[in-house]
Enzyme design. Sequence first.
Site, mmCIF file in Angstrom:
data_model
loop_
_atom_site.group_PDB
_atom_site.id
_atom_site.type_symbol
_atom_site.label_atom_id
_atom_site.label_comp_id
_atom_site.label_asym_id
_atom_site.label_seq_id
_atom_site.Cartn_x
_atom_site.Cartn_y
_atom_site.Cartn_z
ATOM 1 N N ASP A 1 39.198 38.480 24.034
ATOM 2 C CA ASP A 1 40.067 37.443 24.596
ATOM 3 C C ASP A 1 41.542 37.557 24.245
ATOM 4 O O ASP A 1 42.369 36.981 24.943
ATOM 5 C CB ASP A 1 39.545 36.061 24.175
ATOM 6 C CG ASP A 1 40.097 34.937 25.042
ATOM 7 O OD1 ASP A 1 40.440 35.192 26.217
ATOM 8 O OD2 ASP A 1 40.183 33.788 24.565
ATOM 9 N N ASP A 42 36.009 29.950 20.572
ATOM 10 C CA ASP A 42 37.365 29.860 20.026
ATOM 11 C C ASP A 42 37.382 28.990 18.774
ATOM 12 O O ASP A 42 36.877 27.868 18.772
ATOM 13 C CB ASP A 42 38.305 29.245 21.063
ATOM 14 C CG ASP A 42 38.596 30.185 22.209
ATOM 15 O OD1 ASP A 42 39.078 31.290 21.944
ATOM 16 O OD2 ASP A 42 38.336 29.807 23.370
ATOM 17 N N HIS A 70 31.551 33.329 23.420
ATOM 18 C CA HIS A 70 32.915 33.415 22.878
ATOM 19 C C HIS A 70 33.318 32.026 22.420
ATOM 20 O O HIS A 70 33.519 31.125 23.239
ATOM 21 C CB HIS A 70 33.896 33.938 23.929
ATOM 22 C CG HIS A 70 35.320 33.918 23.442
ATOM 23 N ND1 HIS A 70 35.707 34.545 22.299
ATOM 24 C CD2 HIS A 70 36.437 33.323 23.945
ATOM 25 C CE1 HIS A 70 37.006 34.358 22.100
ATOM 26 N NE2 HIS A 70 37.466 33.616 23.083
ATOM 27 N N HIS A 78 43.434 33.743 17.997
ATOM 28 C CA HIS A 78 44.292 34.064 19.139
ATOM 29 C C HIS A 78 44.735 32.838 19.948
ATOM 30 O O HIS A 78 45.390 33.008 20.987
ATOM 31 C CB HIS A 78 43.611 35.096 20.043
ATOM 32 C CG HIS A 78 42.279 34.681 20.556
ATOM 33 N ND1 HIS A 78 41.107 34.990 19.918
ATOM 34 C CD2 HIS A 78 41.914 33.995 21.665
ATOM 35 C CE1 HIS A 78 40.085 34.510 20.596
ATOM 36 N NE2 HIS A 78 40.558 33.905 21.662
#
Length: 1002
Positions: free
Chosen positions: A179, A57, A55, A429
Amino acid sequence: MAGGGWARAPGCPLRMLLLAAALGAGAGHGRCGYYELCPATQPSMLNVHLLPHTHDDVGWLKTVDQYYYGVRDGIQHAGVQYILDSVVSALLANESRRFIYVEIAFFSYWWKQQTAQRQQEVRQLVCQGRLQFANGGWVMNDEATTYYAASIDQMTLGLNFLKDTFGDCGRPRVAWHIDPFGHSREQASLFAQMGFDGYFFGRLDYQDKKRRKIQKEMEQVWRASASLQPPQADLFTGVLPNGYNPPPDLCWDTLCFDFPLVDDPESPEYNAKALVNYFLNISVLQAQNYRTNHIVMTMGSDFHYENANIWFKNMDKLIQMVNAQQSKGSQINVLYSTPACYLWELNKANLTWSVKQDDFFPYADGPHQFWTGYFTSRPALKRYERLSHKFLQVCNQLEVLAGPAALAGPYGQGGSARLRQAMAVAQHHDAVTGTSKQHVANDYARQLAAGWERCQVLVSNALASLGGSKEDFVFCNLLNISVCPLTQTASQFQAVLYNPLAWSITWTVRLPVSDWAYHVRSPSGQTVPSEVIDVSAERSKNFHPELIFPASAPPLGFSIYSVTRLPSKTPRFRDCCAVPVAQSSHTLVIQNEHLRVTFNPNTGLLQEIENLDQGLRLPVSQTFYWYNASTGDFTHPQASGAYIFRPDKTKPFLLSHWVKTRLVKKALVQEVHQNFSAWCSQVVRLYPGQRHVELEWTVGPVPVGDGWGKEIISRFDSQLKTNGRFYTDSNGREILERRRDYRPTWDLNQTEPVAGNYYPVSSRLYITDGQVQLTVLTDRSQGGSSLSDGSLELMVHRRLLLDDNRGVGEALLEPGDEPGVGLVVRGRHLVLLDTVEAAAARHRLQAQREALAPQLVLAPAGKGTPYSPGSPALTQFSGLRRELPPAVHLLTLARWGPSTVLLRLEHIFERGEDRMFNLSQPVTLDLQDLFSAFTISHLEETTLSADQPLSKATRLQWRTSPGGGPAPPQPAPALDPSAITLQPMEIRTFLASVTWSKERER
């Protein structure tokens, strides 16, 4: 973003395509044999699908570039380029391994830096189904604070990169939002319309998850639209068991501290037998919460796999040793897999699944830990993002309407690409949510500003081409603080009003000017009424008078107004028209032909709104309050922060019992200026013809010298009997009913009566008693609620002193222009009072006008030169031959290729929503001669994300209860450009082959 053919991806080995075609023959789903290339499972065993993933970001604690290159390790150790390098090498080393990747913003940049040989190797991994993309958006966007059109844009950008790079083999079949902090119904609807077969996420309310595990409802079908015909917006949705992390003690990464699997019995560190038994036990326990003999384990986390060998080497051993237990009677089979392959097994189980129709807000991970603060965090960034979305649409449209001329010059060649990518990044996000570190938030704004610069060149080129006159166009980006050097100094200038809507608009232009009188002429040369007003009570060094005048612009077009400063002896205004108002028994009123707004003579606060057209009068007060941010208490140490909203009391503090007021009554505007405190003020405003009350608020710098973090709200109180119900939009589209202290699908134990009742408001919030509706429209995402009957509140600003311990590691203490002082934020709320029958049309149409308000471009008068000698300059232009019906919105008009245009049309009303003006009916359009700048020669309908023809798009079908069998897929309607029908809430997407008119080719 460019159009691409539907041939095989460049370099994809022909033998792989032939194999895929053979495997997929007769399956009726997906070229490349996408699902058929999934690994074999054991039908009589419990199959544990290991999902290797990372993951990454797209900005959070570090900027996008810092994450990609792996710099600033003192903040966080993460380097995405090394992750992708390492993963590809590990996949090539062992054919049984699989991996998914998600964030195309990172992958696209990495891809461009690879050699041709490495690109070919990656294509082969994709064609083999061993490297699969999940989600496929430019980023993994937030679902609470995003506007639906921006989410569509960023998904379109990412998915079409994959299509152009890998063909259909690269198209993700599964949406993957592991997430984001809560999940919206509209997001699921968009995913379904993009052609996804399923959707997996990691975060949901802790109470909801506990209930789902007991009832085996961790997976179900989400019916994500109340208007679209099932299964058009139905999406199989699964909750992952461990968020997106590995099970405890099974994390094997350089960022983990779990012991590796030691399989040498002679070693004193030998732990293989214990780990295998542990794995078998947790697999059985996890399976108790799911309905099939297939479960998943997410093997990865934030920025994992920088050394992929560590992860894969341990998983290789685990798979071999666990499966070896089958010879001893074990009924557990473990395998490398992907979310799509797991979904395929669920679909083959042919079970009947329950249906969900609400959403997953608000999200809490504990009794006092509601993630509802980020609905408002960083309000200035949220507004900049929304304005940037509008400007991107303007840029996209003018790039199409002007044709090749829009891309002239060295800075025009990039077109809208830079702003498109910056806007896509802003949907992440931890971007628009306001949950990044301050220096990262600054970088998001920097990327948007760089995109604006490129688009401003394009817009200037386009306006010059369409208008026939090259001008020194000026973009005044500080109008929100009444600053524009051109209009404040020039004796003559032009105001170009561009309308990105497909309907004609009228708009009141406000420009800061010098202390003179002005003459304004319309595009036809007629005199336009205008006035100069004071925007501050006292003439200080920051004194900025403003020129106001009514303007209009045709659909998808512009109007040019000429402004000339008059001699100084000309009266600017009458002193009687802008006067301070002392508190007295005289009622303070502003009024136009539609509305009458009354203020309390003793307090200066809003007291009553009257809709003169509908004969409605509603006592309604409005003022500002603030919640004291919790720093933790005896019940729980949780503090309010960037993510979490937790006030220390349920009752907020009133900012002021009375306000100092100033009345401005002019022919073109009536305003009441309210001063609540040294750091909070508001202007309540009515223009002629306006059917809503405009509240322009200015809040900040919020004082925190007293040691109290503050969360500022604007609250409206009325006498409406609302029975605990209120209504919010979902990402700017469909409306959801909310009820205080209630969740539609599970019994809520309410532990935070304020924060636990907050919901995301992207565009509107309203209450109704069944007869009368009070609606508030917002100009950005905000948190909102109705905490008592007849009341509405919206959080407008937050300034906090503590971190909320969710990873960002710093307090939400935004700086302003002066270090340590704090941020000043200005925004608008539009208040509408209507009967329930009239309300839907009013708030729907006004919300669209706000989201795509006219773009103002300026130019010094007399500086232009003819674009083409002999061609007269135009003062007005429309890109449409006729405006669209009021129920139809032109969602997207963007250049897709040298002779291709991306076109999206949407019906903006829900089924049965508008009962007064009949706007919830299907609408049929003729597109053949709709546009004036180009002619459509061929039209192809696609899925919402424009990455597959609708005629070839298929999705997995699911049995739902009640009803038993899966709903039959809806065949694509026959495409007739002269009769395009839109059903309520339907979005239709087309790739149009076009020929520009000769004027546009010059």
